[in-house]
Design an enzyme around this catalytic site. Structure first.
Site, PDB file in Angstrom:
ATOM      1  N   HIS A 125     -20.547  -9.539 -29.640  1.00 50.14           N
ATOM      2  CA  HIS A 125     -20.033  -9.074 -30.955  1.00 50.14           C
ATOM      3  C   HIS A 125     -20.758  -7.782 -31.328  1.00 50.14           C
ATOM      4  O   HIS A 125     -20.723  -6.830 -30.563  1.00 50.14           O
ATOM      5  CB  HIS A 125     -20.231 -10.218 -31.964  1.00 50.14           C
ATOM      6  CG  HIS A 125     -19.573 -10.053 -33.293  1.00 50.14           C
ATOM      7  ND1 HIS A 125     -18.619  -9.112 -33.582  1.00 50.14           N
ATOM      8  CD2 HIS A 125     -19.733 -10.765 -34.434  1.00 50.14           C
ATOM      9  CE1 HIS A 125     -18.227  -9.235 -34.833  1.00 50.14           C
ATOM     10  NE2 HIS A 125     -18.884 -10.229 -35.382  1.00 50.14           N
ATOM     11  N   HIS A 158     -11.183  -6.760 -26.341  1.00 53.33           N
ATOM     12  CA  HIS A 158     -11.153  -7.191 -27.745  1.00 53.33           C
ATOM     13  C   HIS A 158     -10.181  -8.358 -27.881  1.00 53.33           C
ATOM     14  O   HIS A 158      -9.154  -8.396 -27.228  1.00 53.33           O
ATOM     15  CB  HIS A 158     -10.698  -6.028 -28.652  1.00 53.33           C
ATOM     16  CG  HIS A 158     -11.108  -6.226 -30.072  1.00 53.33           C
ATOM     17  ND1 HIS A 158     -10.387  -7.024 -30.936  1.00 53.33           N
ATOM     18  CD2 HIS A 158     -12.175  -5.762 -30.761  1.00 53.33           C
ATOM     19  CE1 HIS A 158     -10.998  -7.015 -32.103  1.00 53.33           C
ATOM     20  NE2 HIS A 158     -12.081  -6.265 -32.036  1.00 53.33           N
ATOM     21  N   ASP A 197     -17.476  -0.466 -30.137  1.00 57.45           N
ATOM     22  CA  ASP A 197     -18.880  -0.375 -29.702  1.00 57.45           C
ATOM     23  C   ASP A 197     -19.085   0.574 -28.536  1.00 57.45           C
ATOM     24  O   ASP A 197     -20.229   0.905 -28.214  1.00 57.45           O
ATOM     25  CB  ASP A 197     -19.389  -1.778 -29.327  1.00 57.45           C
ATOM     26  CG  ASP A 197     -19.522  -2.653 -30.554  1.00 57.45           C
ATOM     27  OD1 ASP A 197     -18.936  -3.744 -30.585  1.00 57.45           O
ATOM     28  OD2 ASP A 197     -20.159  -2.194 -31.524  1.00 57.45           O
TER      29      ASP A 197
HETATM   30  C1  SDX Z   1     -16.741  -6.491 -31.748  1.00 55.59           C
HETATM   31  O1  SDX Z   1     -13.372  -9.652 -33.451  1.00 55.59           O
HETATM   32  C2  SDX Z   1     -13.645  -8.495 -33.880  1.00 55.59           C
HETATM   33  O2  SDX Z   1     -12.901  -7.891 -34.637  1.00 55.59           O
HETATM   34  C3  SDX Z   1     -14.960  -7.945 -33.424  1.00 55.59           C
HETATM   35  C4  SDX Z   1     -15.261  -6.492 -33.795  1.00 55.59           C
HETATM   36  C5  SDX Z   1     -15.478  -6.327 -35.264  1.00 55.59           C
HETATM   37  O3  SDX Z   1     -15.273  -5.199 -35.758  1.00 55.59           O
HETATM   38  O4  SDX Z   1     -15.951  -7.291 -35.914  1.00 55.59           O
HETATM   39  O5  SDX Z   1     -14.210  -5.652 -33.371  1.00 55.59           O
HETATM   40  C6  SDX Z   1     -16.568  -6.010 -33.125  1.00 55.59           C
HETATM   41  O6  SDX Z   1     -17.319  -7.517 -31.555  1.00 55.59           O
HETATM   42  C7  SDX Z   1     -16.120  -5.708 -30.632  1.00 55.59           C
HETATM   43  C8  SDX Z   1     -16.318  -6.395 -29.257  1.00 55.59           C
HETATM   44  C9  SDX Z   1     -17.710  -5.999 -28.736  1.00 55.59           C
HETATM   45  N1  SDX Z   1     -18.021  -6.807 -27.525  1.00 55.59           N
HETATM   46  C10 SDX Z   1     -18.078  -6.247 -26.319  1.00 55.59           C
HETATM   47  O7  SDX Z   1     -17.790  -5.081 -26.072  1.00 55.59           O
HETATM   48  C11 SDX Z   1     -18.551  -7.196 -25.234  1.00 55.59           C
HETATM   49  C12 SDX Z   1     -17.627  -7.108 -24.028  1.00 55.59           C
HETATM   50  N2  SDX Z   1     -16.294  -7.659 -24.370  1.00 55.59           N
HETATM   51  C13 SDX Z   1     -16.032  -9.032 -24.039  1.00 55.59           C
HETATM   52  O8  SDX Z   1     -17.112  -9.891 -24.164  1.00 55.59           O
HETATM   53  C14 SDX Z   1     -14.719  -9.530 -24.609  1.00 55.59           C
HETATM   54  O9  SDX Z   1     -13.766  -8.572 -24.358  1.00 55.59           O
HETATM   55  C15 SDX Z   1     -14.634  -9.926 -26.074  1.00 55.59           C
HETATM   56  C16 SDX Z   1     -15.690 -10.886 -26.444  1.00 55.59           C
HETATM   57  C17 SDX Z   1     -14.720  -8.713 -26.944  1.00 55.59           C
HETATM   58  C18 SDX Z   1     -13.275 -10.570 -26.285  1.00 55.59           C
HETATM   59  O10 SDX Z   1     -13.282 -11.731 -25.566  1.00 55.59           O
HETATM   60  P1  SDX Z   1     -11.966 -12.654 -25.466  1.00 55.59           P
HETATM   61  O11 SDX Z   1     -10.916 -12.246 -26.414  1.00 55.59           O
HETATM   62  O12 SDX Z   1     -12.417 -14.075 -25.493  1.00 55.59           O
HETATM   63  O13 SDX Z   1     -11.382 -12.247 -24.095  1.00 55.59           O
HETATM   64  P2  SDX Z   1     -11.508 -13.116 -22.825  1.00 55.59           P
HETATM   65  O14 SDX Z   1     -12.959 -13.421 -22.636  1.00 55.59           O
HETATM   66  O15 SDX Z   1     -10.536 -14.222 -22.914  1.00 55.59           O
HETATM   67  O16 SDX Z   1     -11.069 -12.070 -21.692  1.00 55.59           O
HETATM   68  C19 SDX Z   1      -9.841 -12.117 -21.096  1.00 55.59           C
HETATM   69  C20 SDX Z   1     -10.112 -11.713 -19.651  1.00 55.59           C
HETATM   70  C21 SDX Z   1     -11.131 -12.598 -18.954  1.00 55.59           C
HETATM   71  O17 SDX Z   1     -10.852 -12.508 -17.583  1.00 55.59           O
HETATM   72  P3  SDX Z   1     -10.039 -13.716 -16.813  1.00 55.59           P
HETATM   73  O18 SDX Z   1     -10.854 -14.987 -17.093  1.00 55.59           O
HETATM   74  O19 SDX Z   1      -8.674 -13.746 -17.481  1.00 55.59           O
HETATM   75  O20 SDX Z   1     -10.041 -13.299 -15.376  1.00 55.59           O
HETATM   76  O21 SDX Z   1     -10.731 -10.409 -19.631  1.00 55.59           O
HETATM   77  C22 SDX Z   1     -12.035 -10.516 -19.095  1.00 55.59           C
HETATM   78  C23 SDX Z   1     -12.446 -11.947 -19.194  1.00 55.59           C
HETATM   79  O22 SDX Z   1     -13.399 -12.250 -18.201  1.00 55.59           O
HETATM   80  N3  SDX Z   1     -12.887  -9.653 -19.933  1.00 55.59           N
HETATM   81  C24 SDX Z   1     -13.721  -8.773 -19.440  1.00 55.59           C
HETATM   82  C25 SDX Z   1     -14.264  -8.124 -20.550  1.00 55.59           C
HETATM   83  N4  SDX Z   1     -13.749  -8.636 -21.664  1.00 55.59           N
HETATM   84  C26 SDX Z   1     -12.891  -9.599 -21.266  1.00 55.59           C
HETATM   85  N5  SDX Z   1     -14.052  -8.461 -18.156  1.00 55.59           N
HETATM   86  C27 SDX Z   1     -14.960  -7.485 -18.037  1.00 55.59           C
HETATM   87  N6  SDX Z   1     -15.533  -6.800 -19.064  1.00 55.59           N
HETATM   88  C28 SDX Z   1     -15.203  -7.099 -20.325  1.00 55.59           C
HETATM   89  N7  SDX Z   1     -15.764  -6.430 -21.318  1.00 55.59           N
END
Ligand code: SDX
Length: 446
Positions: free
Chosen positions: A285, A324, A380
């Protein structure tokens, strides 16, 4: 990950006239049910009428991490993740960023409209005269270890503030609630600056009543001493204020959900804010901006980008700053932040990490692995590069996210308190544990 839902096989629906309802036939009993559709959703408790037998509890909806569940009705922030739209109280983020400062936007989020001249003057006065911290808070902060992470200090200090303002428990007293809202928004930069000064072993610099919100933070962090004059660069103050506008609210994100959940138990707003800040600290997050810089520093040169991409595609790590839950293509905030970068670099000099970030974005968004998973830069990805150029240490980045998000948390908390449909948060569960069993006779106390 559970198997993706199979699209239902097309079958001829029973002869029905078009209406705004689900018509459900329970295959276990062949009973039919009508569940009304409102706001593009069904009211989950309506499913409880669907029972397999008289003693059956009734159907629950199962949605781990609420991927498809609305926890509330809200009029604060609207996001269209597919279209990359973000609006605060109906105003597009692109119009607010650069045209309204953070405190005007904070007023908008909390009160539902932009402030008129007199409302703004009163709001600024209330925020300005609540920026100081009780001297005992300084002593409390002094006792942290010298290298304590500033987010840990922030979470503890927010909870500690609840002991200084016991009247904050009167959450339904409008005037008292507004005073806590003023205090929390006003004190965030002071707590952040004190945490930073503690980490570098320098005396705390108190807030000035004649500086702007972001300007005050920069002065409290970077002023050499109380006796030396220091005026933050106006370009950097303006850029930081714009970043605060972009981070002010984001509908039902993880930390806002924490604020609402703790608030639903009628805890005071300081304790709720501590819970929200704790959630924001998570690397998935608000802690992601810190991890982005650590990742870019590890990559160091464009030549190392393919190795990082391979590691990500092998599932060995996340591409921090990408992806996201809601945005399935551009995060409008990331686009605006990229533009702010050039203003900041004109003052600070170009941050070499930007070139790596731009190249990494170019490589990632053309790679099928990321396209298929809708992984694009989020808020971010670029913010950390700007914060680093402005001289903030990396561990201060999540704190810079928390400062502006306080107004969003408070707006959402207040909306929850005043929403007649909201009660204490208490989700159900699907029990998958052991069936009834007993301690063997032989082991029972005689
Ligand atoms: C913020 O919610 C908000 O609005 C948050 C925010 C706010 O203003 O409050 O916007 C702020 O938190 C932004 C996000 C910052 N976090 C990161 O940058 C960390 C990296 N991102 C991931 O951890 C992830 O994308 C999330 C947590 C942001 C979202 O996770 P989800 O929606 O649960 O997505 P998911 O895990 O279901 O991903 C779907 C697929 C998966 O692969 P498969 O299992 O389908 O093969 O995408 C992959 C995930 O493994 N994936 C990633 C990835 N993010 C998702 N793979 C590599 N790198 C990534 N960053």
């Amino acid at each position: 990950m559970p198997k993706r839902m199979q699209a239902p096989k097309k079958k001829t629906a029973p002869l029905l006239k078009k209406d705004h309802a689900l018509h459900i036939v329970d295959g276990r009993t062949l009973k039919e049910y009508t569940v009304p559709i409102q706001h593009g959703s069904i009211h989950a408790p309506d499913l409880r009428q669907i029972r397999a037998s008289e003693t059956d509890f009734g159907l629950l909806s199962y949605d781990p991490s609420f991927q498809n569940t609305a926890s509330c009705k809200s009029g604060i922030t609207f996001i269209d993740g597919n279209a990359g739209i973000l609006r605060y109280r109906g105003y597009p983020i692109e119009e607010l960023a650069g045209n309204r400062n953070y405190l005007e936007v904070a007023y908008l989020l909390i009160n539902g409209r932009l402030p008129g001249k007199n409302q703004l003057a009163e709001w600024l006065h209330n925020i300005t005269y609540h920026t100081m911290l009780h001297e005992n808070i300084k002593k409390f902060m002094d006792d942290f270890h010298h290298d304590a992470h500033p987010m840990g200090m922030l979470v503890c200090t927010l909870a500690g503030l609840s002991t200084f303002y016991p009247e904050a428990k009167a959450i339904f007293d409008t005037d008292l609630r507004q005073r806590q809202i003023h205090r929390l928004i006003a004190k965030m930069p002071t707590i952040a600056a004190f945490a930073y000064r503690h980490s570098i072993g320098m005396a705390y610099i108190y807030p000035s009543n004649d500086l702007g919100y972001a300007e005050n933070l920069l002065a409290m962090m970077h002023r050499p001493s109380w006796t030396t004059d220091y005026t933050p660069d106006p370009v950097l103050s303006k850029a930081l204020d714009l970043l605060f506008v972009l981070h002010a609210d984001h509908e039902q994100n993880c930390s806002t959900e924490a604020m609402r959940t703790v608030g639903s138990a009628h805890a005071d707003p300081y304790t709720c804010a501590a819970a929200a800040a704790a959630a924001l600290y998570g690397p998935l997050h608000g802690g992601a901006n810190e991890q982005v810089i650590r990742m870019l520093k590890e990559v160091r040169t464009k030549e190392n980008i393919p190795k990082l991409i391979r590691q990500v595609k092998a599932g060995r790590r996340l591409l921090m700053g990408f992806g996201h839950r809601i945005y399935k293509n551009r995060d409008p905030r990331a686009e605006i932040i990229k533009k702010v970068a050039s203003d900041v670099f004109a003052v600070t000099g170009r941050n070499p990490l930007l070139d790596i970030a731009l190249e990494l974005e170019k490589v990632a968004i053309s790679d099928d692995y990321f396209i298929k998973r809708h992984l694009y830069p989020n808020v971010d990805f670029y913010s950390g590069i700007i914060y680093q150029s402005m001289g903030f240490p990396v561990d201060m980045f999540p704190v810079l996210f928390a400062i502006p998000r306080m107004s969003g948390w408070l707006a959402q908390w207040q909306e929850m308190l005043l929403d007649p449909e909201q009660r204490i948060t208490r989700p159900r569960q699907l029990y998958v544990g052991s069936r009834l069993r007993h301690i063997p006779e032989a082991e029972q106390p005689s």
